[in-house]
Motif scaffolding. Structure first.
Motif, PDB file in Angstrom:
ATOM      1  N   PRO A   1      52.506  21.971  60.894  1.00  0.00           N
ATOM      2  CA  PRO A   1      52.161  21.301  59.641  1.00  0.00           C
ATOM      3  C   PRO A   1      50.802  20.602  59.760  1.00  0.00           C
ATOM      4  O   PRO A   1      50.543  19.875  60.714  1.00  0.00           O
ATOM      5  N   ARG A   2      49.946  20.813  58.784  1.00  0.00           N
ATOM      6  CA  ARG A   2      48.650  20.130  58.777  1.00  0.00           C
ATOM      7  C   ARG A   2      48.766  18.720  58.204  1.00  0.00           C
ATOM      8  O   ARG A   2      47.815  17.939  58.289  1.00  0.00           O
ATOM      9  N   ARG A   3      49.895  18.409  57.628  1.00  0.00           N
ATOM     10  CA  ARG A   3      50.082  17.105  56.997  1.00  0.00           C
ATOM     11  C   ARG A   3      51.521  16.640  57.224  1.00  0.00           C
ATOM     12  O   ARG A   3      52.455  17.441  57.135  1.00  0.00           O
ATOM     13  N   TYR A   4      51.691  15.358  57.547  1.00  0.00           N
ATOM     14  CA  TYR A   4      53.030  14.772  57.527  1.00  0.00           C
ATOM     15  C   TYR A   4      52.941  13.320  57.089  1.00  0.00           C
ATOM     16  O   TYR A   4      51.893  12.683  57.211  1.00  0.00           O
ATOM     17  N   THR A   5      54.043  12.818  56.545  1.00  0.00           N
ATOM     18  CA  THR A   5      54.092  11.447  56.056  1.00  0.00           C
ATOM     19  C   THR A   5      55.296  10.737  56.657  1.00  0.00           C
ATOM     20  O   THR A   5      56.324  11.358  56.947  1.00  0.00           O
ATOM     21  N   VAL A   6      55.150   9.429  56.844  1.00  0.00           N
ATOM     22  CA  VAL A   6      56.233   8.571  57.303  1.00  0.00           C
ATOM     23  C   VAL A   6      56.412   7.476  56.266  1.00  0.00           C
ATOM     24  O   VAL A   6      55.446   6.794  55.897  1.00  0.00           O
ATOM     25  N   THR A   7      57.647   7.306  55.787  1.00  0.00           N
ATOM     26  CA  THR A   7      57.894   6.344  54.715  1.00  0.00           C
ATOM     27  C   THR A   7      59.076   5.456  55.052  1.00  0.00           C
ATOM     28  O   THR A   7      60.156   5.950  55.383  1.00  0.00           O
ATOM     29  N   ASP A   8      58.853   4.153  54.989  1.00  0.00           N
ATOM     30  CA  ASP A   8      59.939   3.180  55.076  1.00  0.00           C
ATOM     31  C   ASP A   8      60.558   3.103  53.684  1.00  0.00           C
ATOM     32  O   ASP A   8      59.914   2.652  52.725  1.00  0.00           O
TER      33      ASP A   8
END
Length: 313
Positions: free
Chosen positions: A270-277
């Motif tokens: 993956p060229r992009r990932y996100t982490v969300t609380d």
């Protein structure tokens, strides 16, 4: 858990390595992957993952099977040993140091754990039973610096149950129960986490993980919630496809929060990932992106500040 995000930011900001040192493995075999023009034809193994400051992991083999993984430690490397029964890992042991609180540095306490792995229908990994001990040094009377020997601090028992999606056999859920062993007290599981995995094809696209307490055997309302999303996949080969599934799961579970590394379960990158609380009223994703480099056999060699080094089998 803000420390988690600070740590991820630190990792994402590391630059790639382009030095020419350590061009052979421990057996003298040439290594592949120090720049975008290198490559090999034929079977390969993943040998090292490095940044511009340190070696993240070094993989040792017994024949074609991964038998030992060396990772960051204090004065020496931390060591993960794997015992195989036929073509499956049956036992994993770890001795060393971990970054349990995700503040970007290894904890002062050392850790040892043993995991016994059980397989079910179709040879799929279904249960991981873990015994974990943390050790600490104490400051002697009149002193200011902790001294040997290491003393047992706490002991834990954990059980992980893995589930798979019908029809695809892809990992769909991991449920963890965790309890501290206290001398003179009856043992009971007191904490839990539930991780739900979503795949698109052969790539992980979403991981949702909730944490909470267990009372009387019942899971309480989650007190922590995190979401990890992966997107913009390439069509090239993820280096972690060369590692056994059981080890990758064990590595994800090595610390309490390690889910940002779930991309290791994908076949592409993956060229992009996100982490969300997900607990705040208005969750704010933290976004990470990268550009990859590949070798002629389409294996990824550089991404997210990590350089992947290969060797021939």
């Amino acid at each position: 858990m803000k420390q988690l995000f600070y740590f991820i930011l630190l990792v994402a900001g590391l630059s790639s390595v382009h030095s020419c040192k350590d061009l052979v493995d421990e057996e003298g075999n040439p290594l592949i992957g120090l720049n975008e023009n290198s490559g090999l034809i034929g079977p390969r193994s993943l040998f090292r993952e490095i940044t511009n400051s340190d070696t993240i992991a070094e993989y040792r083999y017994n024949g074609l099977l991964v038998s030992k993984v060396l990772t960051k430690g204090k004065s020496t490397r931390s060591v993960t040993d794997m015992m195989w029964s036929g073509d499956k890992i049956s036992k994993i042991t770890f001795y060393g140091f971990l970054d349990e609180d995700k503040d970007g540095s290894l904890d002062a306490d050392s850790v040892a754990y043993t995991q016994l792995l059980t397989y079910g229908a179709g040879g799929r990994l279904t249960i991981i039973a873990e015994n974990r001990t943390t050790y600490k040094k104490v400051i002697p009377p009149g002193g200011t610096v902790p001294a040997l020997p290491w003393l047992v601090d706490k002991k834990y028992k954990k059980i992980y149950n893995l589930e798979y999606a019908a029809g695809t056999d892809k990992l769909s859920k991991i449920t963890m129960r965790n309890g501290e062993e206290v001398t003179g007290m009856p043992f009971d599981y007191s904490m839990y986490s539930v991780s739900n995995y979503t795949f698109t094809g052969d790539n992980v696209t979403t991981v949702d993980r909730n944490y909470g307490t267990i009372t009387g055997g019942t899971f309480g309302t989650p007190t922590e919630k995190y979401k990890y999303e992966y997107s913009t996949f390439d069509t090239q080969i993820n280096p972690h496809t060369l590692l056994p599934f059981a080890y990758k799961i064990s590595a994800l579970l090595s610390t309490r929060v390690n889910d940002e590394k779930s991309q290791s379960l994908s076949i592409n990158n993956p060229r992009r990932y996100t982490v969300t609380d997900m607990v705040p009223p208005i969750p704010t994703p933290i976004v990470f992106t990268t550009n990859y480099l590949y070798d002629p056999q389409t294996y990824m060699t550089v991404g997210f500040g990590v350089n992947y080094i290969y060797k021939p089998q």
